[in-house]
Design an enzyme around this catalytic site. Structure first.
Site, PDB file in Angstrom:
ATOM      1  N   HIS A 190      32.831  55.020  25.259  1.00 30.09           N
ATOM      2  CA  HIS A 190      32.637  56.621  25.727  1.00 30.09           C
ATOM      3  C   HIS A 190      31.735  57.408  25.245  1.00 30.09           C
ATOM      4  O   HIS A 190      31.327  57.717  25.574  1.00 30.09           O
ATOM      5  CB  HIS A 190      34.094  57.320  25.465  1.00 30.09           C
ATOM      6  CG  HIS A 190      35.102  57.218  26.019  1.00 30.09           C
ATOM      7  ND1 HIS A 190      36.363  57.353  27.012  1.00 30.09           N
ATOM      8  CD2 HIS A 190      35.357  55.941  26.664  1.00 30.09           C
ATOM      9  CE1 HIS A 190      37.176  56.807  27.540  1.00 30.09           C
ATOM     10  NE2 HIS A 190      36.676  55.958  27.515  1.00 30.09           N
ATOM     11  N   SER A 225      29.573  53.853  30.382  1.00 32.46           N
ATOM     12  CA  SER A 225      30.144  52.408  31.043  1.00 32.46           C
ATOM     13  C   SER A 225      28.382  51.808  31.523  1.00 32.46           C
ATOM     14  O   SER A 225      27.838  52.894  32.243  1.00 32.46           O
ATOM     15  CB  SER A 225      31.163  52.727  32.614  1.00 32.46           C
ATOM     16  OG  SER A 225      32.678  52.516  31.754  1.00 32.46           O
ATOM     17  N   LYS A 264      42.330  53.328  41.208  1.00 30.03           N
ATOM     18  CA  LYS A 264      41.901  51.727  41.192  1.00 30.03           C
ATOM     19  C   LYS A 264      42.544  51.229  40.085  1.00 30.03           C
ATOM     20  O   LYS A 264      43.018  49.730  40.379  1.00 30.03           O
ATOM     21  CB  LYS A 264      40.283  51.747  40.890  1.00 30.03           C
ATOM     22  CG  LYS A 264      39.781  50.380  42.367  1.00 30.03           C
ATOM     23  CD  LYS A 264      38.326  50.816  41.752  1.00 30.03           C
ATOM     24  CE  LYS A 264      37.718  49.748  42.239  1.00 30.03           C
ATOM     25  NZ  LYS A 264      36.073  49.879  43.274  1.00 30.03           N
ATOM     26  N   ASP A 265      42.516  51.545  38.826  1.00 27.89           N
ATOM     27  CA  ASP A 265      42.764  50.625  37.495  1.00 27.89           C
ATOM     28  C   ASP A 265      44.667  50.154  37.832  1.00 27.89           C
ATOM     29  O   ASP A 265      44.976  49.324  37.870  1.00 27.89           O
ATOM     30  CB  ASP A 265      43.025  51.510  36.268  1.00 27.89           C
ATOM     31  CG  ASP A 265      41.026  51.199  35.936  1.00 27.89           C
ATOM     32  OD1 ASP A 265      40.367  49.929  36.270  1.00 27.89           O
ATOM     33  OD2 ASP A 265      41.430  51.828  34.892  1.00 27.89           O
ATOM     34  N   GLU A 280      45.947  24.494  22.874  1.00 23.73           N
ATOM     35  CA  GLU A 280      45.847  25.947  24.655  1.00 23.73           C
ATOM     36  C   GLU A 280      45.361  25.186  24.675  1.00 23.73           C
ATOM     37  O   GLU A 280      44.001  25.249  24.452  1.00 23.73           O
ATOM     38  CB  GLU A 280      47.006  27.172  24.614  1.00 23.73           C
ATOM     39  CG  GLU A 280      48.179  27.364  23.053  1.00 23.73           C
ATOM     40  CD  GLU A 280      49.351  26.907  24.399  1.00 23.73           C
ATOM     41  OE1 GLU A 280      49.509  25.626  25.088  1.00 23.73           O
ATOM     42  OE2 GLU A 280      49.828  27.953  24.719  1.00 23.73           O
TER      43      GLU A 280
END
Lengths: 263, 439, 181
Positions: B218, B222, B246-247, B290
């Site tokens: 922040h 971005s 959107k998220d 894994e």
């Protein structure tokens, strides 16, 4: 132009990745070792709608008790779990009461034997691994509780082992002392002698007890033993996934609605 | 000072104002997640920040409830996990969510990292943001490794044995370090206990570093698919409602996929062998980690030769840890001033080759090095693929990234974010090649 | 909102609000439902519930003796009472009791008293099961923690405990077998 080029790159890359993953899958299967791959069977529990075949599992319990339980433990299960198979309280008590468990200490500090009750875990055939090995020519009969989940082919593997014994090993295979030939087992040699015989048991429901039938039933039983939650899981799963699809649809509409304001 | 700040645009009631004037949480939320100006051109690859936050919370939440039922003792751990699966109400759901949650967490984090690599999100001024991200990755790996030990199956025990033994490669003190890690002479109850303790602790450390990651984000703002900085209000939109909407949608799709696996194929990503109780006297035929560790495992095993005074064992360990630690210096290895691969015609290809290389390494990691890749094709062994894949991985970062930055001629950058977004396909025409926006 | 949002709305306001409301309600409902497995996982599990009944063989208990059995991990006191103990318990005027309850309401067969052996004050286990232990002023049980006295029917007579020792659900399967729970 730039965007199209970009798209082509992306599509090509995705295709290559997908192709490579596919190769990885097949090559992995080839590399899986010297044991023959078990054939896929059409189990009732297969697939996202699969359910347990309760009648077969009940017969499988009989096969387990009469043929397997002398060597193979089922330590994660309790007799009360048999309620899930449709047995009533008296039947479960009767099955449990065939076994003795050690309880105690009593008021004098001594341990004592008593018949098992539904809340007890399945009684172990041997007190520990060393005792099991001592009675089985050095081999340790594996616990059955999650066996169906402990092999990549799970139930198909169990069924293949049970029906795959050969009386004579093929040319060039030298069996070690006390071993039996089974092409589905890693190395082709297994310490367990063929456990199932034609009419080796008498099914209480009158089903003809072929080796295939017994293998089929006990595999169904072991699959149930390994994941008794399966029917609940799939039933809840459908509700959850359908709910989430509707929610995704709603959120997509909301997102479009929101972004429509931008133009 | 902040006592006078009003939550801008908030229709807060009395209580909200009362709290806000004393602890300006609402002002903060409004500023950082409400009107926070985000570039208007995020694509769906930018959803993964929100998805990862969700996964972390889900893992902590399921983990806390599982810890209420789990017993960290070598004699009881396996049985207690089976008790969770069978007897605890919805225990199977909690455990399958947690186990598959790890898988989905890593899928998301790898997508997030490659997103950053493609769009140059690590470049000036976001170096520290990237470094926090790599710290999170390392912590996630440590947490996942220790979590996998807890069910105390065969691969739990032997995976722990193999990985902790890596430290024995350290010259002079290696053996002492390993004994210290184990709290004994083999992986045993003391090891299981400390792994449980640390597996519980580390997620909260991760949470703390995530907070730093977000704060750093922040500060710089971005990055975006074009990799150029917003020039003014026409280039940004408020985070809420545009990106919250959107998220939310992206997250819902993600959770749907997750639920499909949890309910219908909960053991798909797991190793069947771990349903066998740990046995200190029997090693499994093959010890496979894994899936999310497979590429690194391949790098470890691909160094099967001595280099100068470094023997193969130490060399493998250095290569494996090096392949992760390398990510810390990526911002300085990449000399190109252009962020987004959209404008880097050569780098773009090498990016996809790197992805293929990582898949190749994962493929190699899942197989025994001495095995033939194809039946009937003599000579091609997995170790050969491992050599090539490992070499390429390091060449990509250590050679290609610096060299490309000097030799590659980037495509012309658009003059602003708003232009290609609003102006259609005419974006790139005429814009002069501007290597880098002012930070 | 900033001026980005000021474009002409293509959808009527009410339809948009309906969509947001529905999506919000769905999300909220989903989140609330998802909480249930977490909460329910803390309730007694199947193996714990399986212990919720206990069968007891009472044939070895002599008149005047007590035994302690475990039911739901709690001690249950089973006392085969003597004729005097029964008489005292039955004759006790209800008016003298802090928690009035007749002896007949607390037993199935007067000879057998079955009570949960957890003091109703703060959960200690009262003394009085063994012949060597103090039984309190009413010859029943005595809680050493804060001095509660119980009589031969397990009723509170003196001390801070508010209620009588509870009688669990039980039945006689046959003359010598008791099923608690």
């Amino acid at each position: 132009m730039m965007d199209i080029g970009n798209k082509i790159t992306r599509v090509t890359a995705t295709a290559i990745v997908a192709g490579l993953t596919l190769i990885a899958g097949t090559a992995g299967a080839i590399a899986a070792g010297d044991a023959e791959s078990p054939e896929s069977q059409n189990w009732a529990f297969n697939g996202v709608f699969g359910k347990f075949d309760k009648a077969s599992i009940q017969r499988g319990l009989q096969v387990y008790i009469e043929n397997c339980s002398a060597c193979h433990s089922l330590e994660q299960l309790a007799y009360r779990n048999l309620f899930d198979l449709g047995f009533n309280i008296d039947e479960v008590k009767e099955i449990a009461a065939q076994y003795e468990v050690t309880d105690g200490p009593d008021e004098f500090g001594d341990m004592f034997e008593r018949p098992a009750i539904p809340s007890d875990r399945f009684v172990l055939p041997f007190p520990n691994e060393n005792a099991a090995r001592a009675s089985n020519n050095g081999a340790f009969p594996p616990d059955f509780s999650v066996l169906a989940k402990a092999h990549p082919s799970g139930p198909d593997f169990i069924y293949a082992i049970l029906t795959g014994f050969k009386d004579e090993p093929p040319e060039g295979v030298e069996l070690a002392e006390g071993m039996n030939y089974n092409p589905f087992f890693a190395g082709g040699q297994i310490a367990m002698a063929p456990p199932l015989f034609e009419d080796g048991i008498e099914y209480t429901d009158g089903t003809a007890a072929t080796v295939q039938q017994q293998a089929w039933d006990v595999t169904n039983f072991l699959q149930w033993a390994a994941e008794p939650e399966m029917e609940d899981r799939k039933r809840i799963g459908w509700k959850v996934v359908l709910f989430l699809l509707v929610l995704s649809g709603l959120l997509y509409a909301a997102k479009r609605q929101t972004w429509a304001r931008l133009h | 000072m902040s006592a006078h700040t009003q939550p801008s645009g908030s229709s807060g009631n009395g209580l909200v104002k009362w709290i806000d004037s004393r602890l300006p949480v609402f002002t903060y939320l409004q500023k950082e997640y409400g009107e926070f100006p985000a570039p208007r051109n995020f694509n769906y690859w930018w959803n993964f920040g929100a998805i990862l936050t969700f996964m972390l919370v889900l893992m902590i939440f399921t983990g806390i409830f599982l810890a209420m039922q789990y017993t960290p003792h070598v004699d009881l751990a396996f049985d207690s996990v089976e008790r969770i699966m069978r007897d605890v109400n919805y225990g199977w759901l909690l455990r399958y969510m947690h186990a598959n949650g790890a898988t989905f967490f890593f899928i998301a984090v790898y997508i997030h990292i490659f997103r950053g690599l493609y769009y140059g999100s690590y470049k000036n001024p976001r170096e520290l943001l990237w470094i926090f991200g790599v710290v999170i990755l390392v912590l996630m790996m440590a947490t996942a490794f220790m979590g996998y030990v807890l069910p105390w199956g065969q691969l739990s025990l032997w995976g722990a044995t193999v990985i902790t033994n890596l430290f024995s490669a350290i010259p002079l003190v290696g053996d002492a370090v390993v004994t210290w890690l184990w709290g004994g002479f083999v992986v045993d109850n003391p090891t299981l206990n400390r792994f449980f303790s640390l597996h519980f602790l580390l997620p909260f450390v991760i949470f703390g570093v995530v907070v730093l990651h977000v704060i750093a984000l922040h500060v710089t703002g971005s990055n975006n698919p074009l990799g150029i900085d917003p020039k003014g209000p026409q280039d940004t939109i408020p985070f809420h409602p545009y990106y919250t909407a959107k998220d939310s949608f992206g997250l819902a799709i993600w959770v749907t996929l997750f639920a499909a696996v949890v309910f219908f194929a909960p053991n798909f990503f797991g190793e069947p062998e771990n349903y066998l109780k740990a046995n200190p006297l029997v090693t499994p035929a093959e010890i496979v980690p894994e899936w999310y560790f497979l590429p690194f495992f391949a790098i470890l095993r691909s160094v099967d030769f001595n280099v100068w005074f470094i023997d193969a064992k130490l060399g493998g360990v250095i290569a494996m840890f090096g392949s992760i630690l390398l990510l810390f210096v990526v911002p300085w290895l990449d000399r190109s001033k252009v962020r987004s691969a959209r404008f880097r015609p050569i780098y773009k290809w090498f990016f996809w080759i790197l992805i293929l290389d990582c898949f190749l390494l994962g493929f190699v990691g899942a197989h025994s090095p001495a095995d033939q890749v194809f039946d009937g094709v003599e000579g091609l062994l997995f170790i050969d693929l491992g050599h090539v894949g490992t070499a390429w991985y390091f060449i990509h970062f250590l050679v290609l990234l610096p060299v490309l930055g000097m030799v590659e001629k980037p495509k012309p950058l658009p003059t602003s974010i708003a232009e290609p977004v609003l102006g259609g396909g005419q974006a790139a025409t005429g814009a002069a090649a501007k290597p880098m926006e002012k930070a | 909102m900033t001026d980005h949002a000021s474009g002409p709305d293509e959808q009527p306001e009410s339809r948009r609000d309906f969509l947001y409301l529905t999506a919000g309600l769905f999300t909220g409902a989903g989140a609330a439902l998802a909480l249930w497995p977490f909460i329910h996982s803390m309730n007694p599990s199947a193996d714990v519930l399986a212990l919720s009944t206990t069968e007891v063989d009472i044939s070895p208990v002599e008149v005047g003796q007590s035994i302690t059995v475990i039911w739901q991990k709690k001690p249950v006191f089973i006392r085969r009472r003597t004729a005097e103990e029964i008489e005292v318990a039955e004759q006790e005027p209800l008016a003298d009791l802090p928690d009035p309850e007749s002896d007949a309401d607390r037993v199935i067969k007067p000879e057998w008293l079955v009570v949960v052996g957890v003091c109703t004050h703060l959960g200690c286990i009262p003394l009085g099961q063994k012949p060597s232990e103090v039984r309190g002023e009413w010859d029943g049980w005595f809680c050493p923690c804060h001095g509660s006295h119980y009589d031969t029917s397990g009723r509170i007579r003196k001390g801070p405990a508010p209620t009588n020792l509870p009688v669990p659900k039980y039945e006689f399967v046959d003359d010598t077998t008791l099923l608690i729970g």
